[in-house]
Write a protein that holds these residues in place. Structure first.
Motif, PDB file in Angstrom:
ATOM      1  N   LEU A 181      30.351  -4.795  26.483  1.00  0.00           N
ATOM      2  CA  LEU A 181      29.792  -4.352  25.206  1.00  0.00           C
ATOM      3  C   LEU A 181      28.970  -5.442  24.528  1.00  0.00           C
ATOM      4  N   GLU A 182      29.414  -6.665  24.644  1.00  0.00           N
ATOM      5  CA  GLU A 182      28.657  -7.760  24.021  1.00  0.00           C
ATOM      6  C   GLU A 182      27.259  -7.850  24.630  1.00  0.00           C
ATOM      7  N   ARG A 183      27.205  -7.741  25.952  1.00  0.00           N
ATOM      8  CA  ARG A 183      25.906  -7.782  26.635  1.00  0.00           C
ATOM      9  C   ARG A 183      25.051  -6.586  26.239  1.00  0.00           C
ATOM     10  N   ALA A 184      25.661  -5.410  26.191  1.00  0.00           N
ATOM     11  CA  ALA A 184      24.906  -4.203  25.868  1.00  0.00           C
ATOM     12  C   ALA A 184      24.366  -4.258  24.442  1.00  0.00           C
ATOM     13  N   VAL A 185      25.197  -4.670  23.489  1.00  0.00           N
ATOM     14  CA  VAL A 185      24.761  -4.739  22.094  1.00  0.00           C
ATOM     15  C   VAL A 185      23.632  -5.742  21.935  1.00  0.00           C
ATOM     16  N   ALA A 186      23.751  -6.890  22.580  1.00  0.00           N
ATOM     17  CA  ALA A 186      22.683  -7.897  22.493  1.00  0.00           C
ATOM     18  C   ALA A 186      21.379  -7.362  23.061  1.00  0.00           C
ATOM     19  N   ALA A 187      21.471  -6.607  24.163  1.00  0.00           N
ATOM     20  CA  ALA A 187      20.262  -6.057  24.778  1.00  0.00           C
ATOM     21  C   ALA A 187      19.628  -4.995  23.893  1.00  0.00           C
ATOM     22  N   VAL A 188      20.459  -4.153  23.259  1.00  0.00           N
ATOM     23  CA  VAL A 188      19.922  -3.125  22.367  1.00  0.00           C
ATOM     24  C   VAL A 188      19.311  -3.762  21.125  1.00  0.00           C
ATOM     25  N   ARG A 189      19.937  -4.812  20.622  1.00  0.00           N
ATOM     26  CA  ARG A 189      19.358  -5.541  19.485  1.00  0.00           C
ATOM     27  C   ARG A 189      17.936  -5.956  19.801  1.00  0.00           C
ATOM     28  N   ARG A 190      17.722  -6.465  21.000  1.00  0.00           N
ATOM     29  CA  ARG A 190      16.389  -6.904  21.428  1.00  0.00           C
ATOM     30  C   ARG A 190      15.475  -5.701  21.702  1.00  0.00           C
ATOM     31  N   GLY A 191      16.018  -4.728  22.448  1.00  0.00           N
ATOM     32  CA  GLY A 191      15.176  -3.629  22.904  1.00  0.00           C
ATOM     33  C   GLY A 191      14.875  -2.586  21.856  1.00  0.00           C
ATOM     34  N   GLY A 192      15.713  -2.492  20.837  1.00  0.00           N
ATOM     35  CA  GLY A 192      15.485  -1.488  19.817  1.00  0.00           C
ATOM     36  C   GLY A 192      14.682  -1.964  18.628  1.00  0.00           C
ATOM     37  N   PHE A 193      14.650  -3.287  18.399  1.00  0.00           N
ATOM     38  CA  PHE A 193      14.062  -3.785  17.162  1.00  0.00           C
ATOM     39  C   PHE A 193      12.915  -4.776  17.370  1.00  0.00           C
ATOM     40  N   SER A 194      12.712  -5.273  18.588  1.00  0.00           N
ATOM     41  CA  SER A 194      11.599  -6.192  18.795  1.00  0.00           C
ATOM     42  C   SER A 194      10.285  -5.496  18.479  1.00  0.00           C
ATOM     43  N   TYR A 195       9.363  -6.229  17.916  1.00  0.00           N
ATOM     44  CA  TYR A 195       8.088  -5.697  17.422  1.00  0.00           C
ATOM     45  C   TYR A 195       8.301  -4.444  16.573  1.00  0.00           C
ATOM     46  N   ALA A 196       9.362  -4.485  15.780  1.00  0.00           N
ATOM     47  CA  ALA A 196       9.689  -3.395  14.857  1.00  0.00           C
ATOM     48  C   ALA A 196       9.739  -2.046  15.559  1.00  0.00           C
ATOM     49  N   GLY A 197      10.178  -2.048  16.815  1.00  0.00           N
ATOM     50  CA  GLY A 197      10.349  -0.800  17.545  1.00  0.00           C
ATOM     51  C   GLY A 197       9.064  -0.131  17.990  1.00  0.00           C
ATOM     52  N   GLN A 198       7.944  -0.830  17.902  1.00  0.00           N
ATOM     53  CA  GLN A 198       6.646  -0.216  18.207  1.00  0.00           C
ATOM     54  C   GLN A 198       6.274  -0.400  19.677  1.00  0.00           C
ATOM     55  N   SER A 199       7.058   0.217  20.524  1.00  0.00           N
ATOM     56  CA  SER A 199       6.835   0.194  21.966  1.00  0.00           C
ATOM     57  C   SER A 199       7.171   1.563  22.516  1.00  0.00           C
ATOM     58  N   CYS A 200       6.427   1.994  23.531  1.00  0.00           N
ATOM     59  CA  CYS A 200       6.695   3.306  24.141  1.00  0.00           C
ATOM     60  C   CYS A 200       8.112   3.389  24.686  1.00  0.00           C
ATOM     61  N   VAL A 201       8.675   2.256  25.101  1.00  0.00           N
ATOM     62  CA  VAL A 201      10.018   2.260  25.669  1.00  0.00           C
ATOM     63  C   VAL A 201      11.007   1.515  24.775  1.00  0.00           C
ATOM     64  N   SER A 202      10.708   1.454  23.491  1.00  0.00           N
ATOM     65  CA  SER A 202      11.679   0.875  22.569  1.00  0.00           C
ATOM     66  C   SER A 202      12.982   1.661  22.658  1.00  0.00           C
ATOM     67  N   THR A 203      14.099   0.967  22.783  1.00  0.00           N
ATOM     68  CA  THR A 203      15.394   1.645  22.870  1.00  0.00           C
ATOM     69  C   THR A 203      15.642   2.391  21.573  1.00  0.00           C
ATOM     70  N   GLN A 204      15.817   3.700  21.660  1.00  0.00           N
ATOM     71  CA  GLN A 204      15.963   4.511  20.452  1.00  0.00           C
ATOM     72  C   GLN A 204      17.291   5.254  20.414  1.00  0.00           C
ATOM     73  N   ARG A 205      17.656   5.903  21.527  1.00  0.00           N
ATOM     74  CA  ARG A 205      18.881   6.722  21.534  1.00  0.00           C
ATOM     75  C   ARG A 205      19.974   5.989  22.318  1.00  0.00           C
ATOM     76  N   VAL A 206      20.954   5.469  21.600  1.00  0.00           N
ATOM     77  CA  VAL A 206      22.096   4.804  22.229  1.00  0.00           C
ATOM     78  C   VAL A 206      23.195   5.849  22.391  1.00  0.00           C
ATOM     79  N   LEU A 207      23.610   6.065  23.636  1.00  0.00           N
ATOM     80  CA  LEU A 207      24.662   7.030  23.956  1.00  0.00           C
ATOM     81  C   LEU A 207      25.890   6.241  24.397  1.00  0.00           C
ATOM     82  N   ALA A 208      26.930   6.246  23.571  1.00  0.00           N
ATOM     83  CA  ALA A 208      28.114   5.417  23.815  1.00  0.00           C
ATOM     84  C   ALA A 208      29.321   6.298  24.140  1.00  0.00           C
TER      85      ALA A 208
END
Length: 471
Positions: free
Chosen positions: A262-289
């Protein structure tokens, strides 16, 4: 204010009116580019057709230009990164990363230029063709119309013009009107590296004034577009009879299994969902836990979102900058307000001038835009699921199927996800935001119809010609 001319047929071009490019963070001027018209587009297409007819830029020369340009760009990383940060509002650390990736993209394109070839056809495999030599050779498909978005104003331009150069296709480039300067500078750099001055024309302006005439003009044989689904569909209709390459939107999901780190996953989502304010075609948006870890994941992401540093893109400590425009900010804020009214618990999502604090939306109703649409902002949703069957069904229940991710230590679950997730890319123990510039990148459904990455794009920009030789 600095005036940056467009390019048509190897010469700088101005216009009666100019478009001011301003920082989305504080509105400071970055430069001005000409507001070109359909007449300019027609001139650029005519020039590109003349270049195509010359056939005087062989493979080795194309490869050498791309290699030299990659070297020059590497030497000038800071200069280009500052331009990207200023006009796109991208944090300078991310802008440096984009510049480095752009150099890699040019290098990959150079490799493809050197090895561009066809294949031998086994003519003796049939009685009727025996005794002949058969070849399928690749030829340029024609002039490429390249239309690029604001969010990666350097590297996504390279993903179109690099393979086009490698393929031997002249280009008419229409960069995003909000971020055109990086594109013009990149073309200038390629010319400095030895690209014929008239090989790429750059037509700056709005979509209606320059983009639509470019798509509709009879000269381009290939239209390559990255942007929204709505615009992509209009281009497909307007460019009937052309080869249309679309890389469109996504609301990228990531599955977090019960036994995941979970620590690894949360850190990755922090990066993938919010980098460049989420302005990427593949920005992580839907987290299914998984339901058993849903609370821990939700709390972890709320805490992680709160540690992100917002501010000036030129400050090296900034992790989240502004959205590209006031209209984009208002839209994202409106989607979050709708989620609150629907009863979803929203953490963050506060507007401070040009910035929106990263938002985490807990288990929103499925009909909300923040869940089913493409937010293109610093927003993630977190949804519980009961088992992997449900997680895969939730992930696949989207019109946008570009990339998906899963965090799991279970090889069987990983293989099942790779097989059953209906996406252009499936990333195991990684967020869907990851992209390697040499990979085949693209989606299915409304996400697009092509694969980018120089080795794959060059196939889209060439056509096979069969040659038979008889003794």
């Amino acid at each position: 204010m600095l005036q940056v001319p467009a390019r048509i047929g190897g010469r700088p071009v101005g216009a009666a009116e100019w478009i001011e490019v301003r920082s989305p963070y504080d509105g400071t001027p970055v430069g001005r580019v000409p507001a070109l018209t359909a007449a300019h587009v027609a001139e650029a297409c005519t020039a590109a057709a003349a270049v195509l007819a010359r056939r005087d830029f062989p493979q080795h020369a194309r490869a050498e230009v791309l290699e030299r340009a990659a070297g020059l760009l590497t030497e000038r990383t800071e200069e280009f990164a500052v331009t990207v940060a200023r006009e796109a509002g991208k944090p300078i650390a991310d802008a440096r990363g984009e510049t480095a990736r752009c150099a890699d993209t040019l290098r990959f394109a150079a490799v493809e230029a050197r090895k561009l070839a066809g294949e031998m056809i086994p003519m003796d495999a049939s009685r009727a063709a025996a005794g002949r030599l058969g070849l399928a050779v690749r030829h340029p498909a024609g002039v490429v119309a390249a239309i690029t978005p604001f969010n990666f104003p350097l590297n996504l331009v390279a993903h179109k013009i690099g393979p086009a150069i490698a393929a031997g296709c002249p280009v008419v480039l229409k960069p995003a009107e909000l971020t055109p300067i990086s594109a013009i500078r990149l073309v200038d750099l390629l010319v400095e590296a030895g690209l014929p001055e008239d090989w790429i024309s750059v037509v700056t302006g709005t979509g209606p004034a320059t983009g639509e005439p470019l798509v509709e003009h009879p000269v381009p044989a290939v239209v390559s577009f990255t942007g929204s689904v709505a615009v992509g569909r209009r281009i497909q209709r307007a460019a009937a009879g052309k080869r249309v390459l679309l890389e469109l939107g996504s609301n990228a999901p990531v599955i977090i299994e019960a036994a995941a780190d979970l620590e690894r996953a949360v850190a990755a989502v922090r990066r993938g969902g919010f980098s460049y304010a989420g302005q990427s075609c593949v920005s992580t948006q839907r987290v299914l836990a998984h339901r058993s870890v849903y609370g821990a994941v939700l709390d972890g992401l709320r805490g992680a979102a709160g540690t992100l540093r917002l501010g000036d893109p030129l400050d090296g400590r900034t992790e989240v900058g502004p959205l590209i425009s006031a209209a984009a900010t208002a839209r994202v804020a409106g989607w979050l307000d709708a989620a609150r009214r629907a009863g979803a618990e929203v953490t963050g999502g506060e507007v401070h001038g040009t910035l929106i604090t990263p938002a985490v939306v807990a288990d929103p109703p499925r009909h909300l835009d923040v869940y089913r649409g493409e937010v293109f902002g610093p927003v993630i949703t977190v949804t519980p699921y009961a088992d992997l069957d449900e997680a895969i069904a939730l992930a696949n229940a989207s019109d946008f199927r570009l990339q998906a991710g899963i965090f799991t230590p279970d090889l069987g679950a990983a293989l099942r996800a790779a097989n059953d997730l209906d996406f252009g890319g499936v990333l195991i123990n990684e967020v869907p935001t990851f992209r390697a510039d040499q990979q085949p990148y693209g989606g299915s459904g409304a996400a697009g119809n092509t694969r980018e990455g120089p080795a794959y794009a060059i196939n889209e920009m060439t056509e096979l010609r069969f040659v038979s030789v008889s003794a």
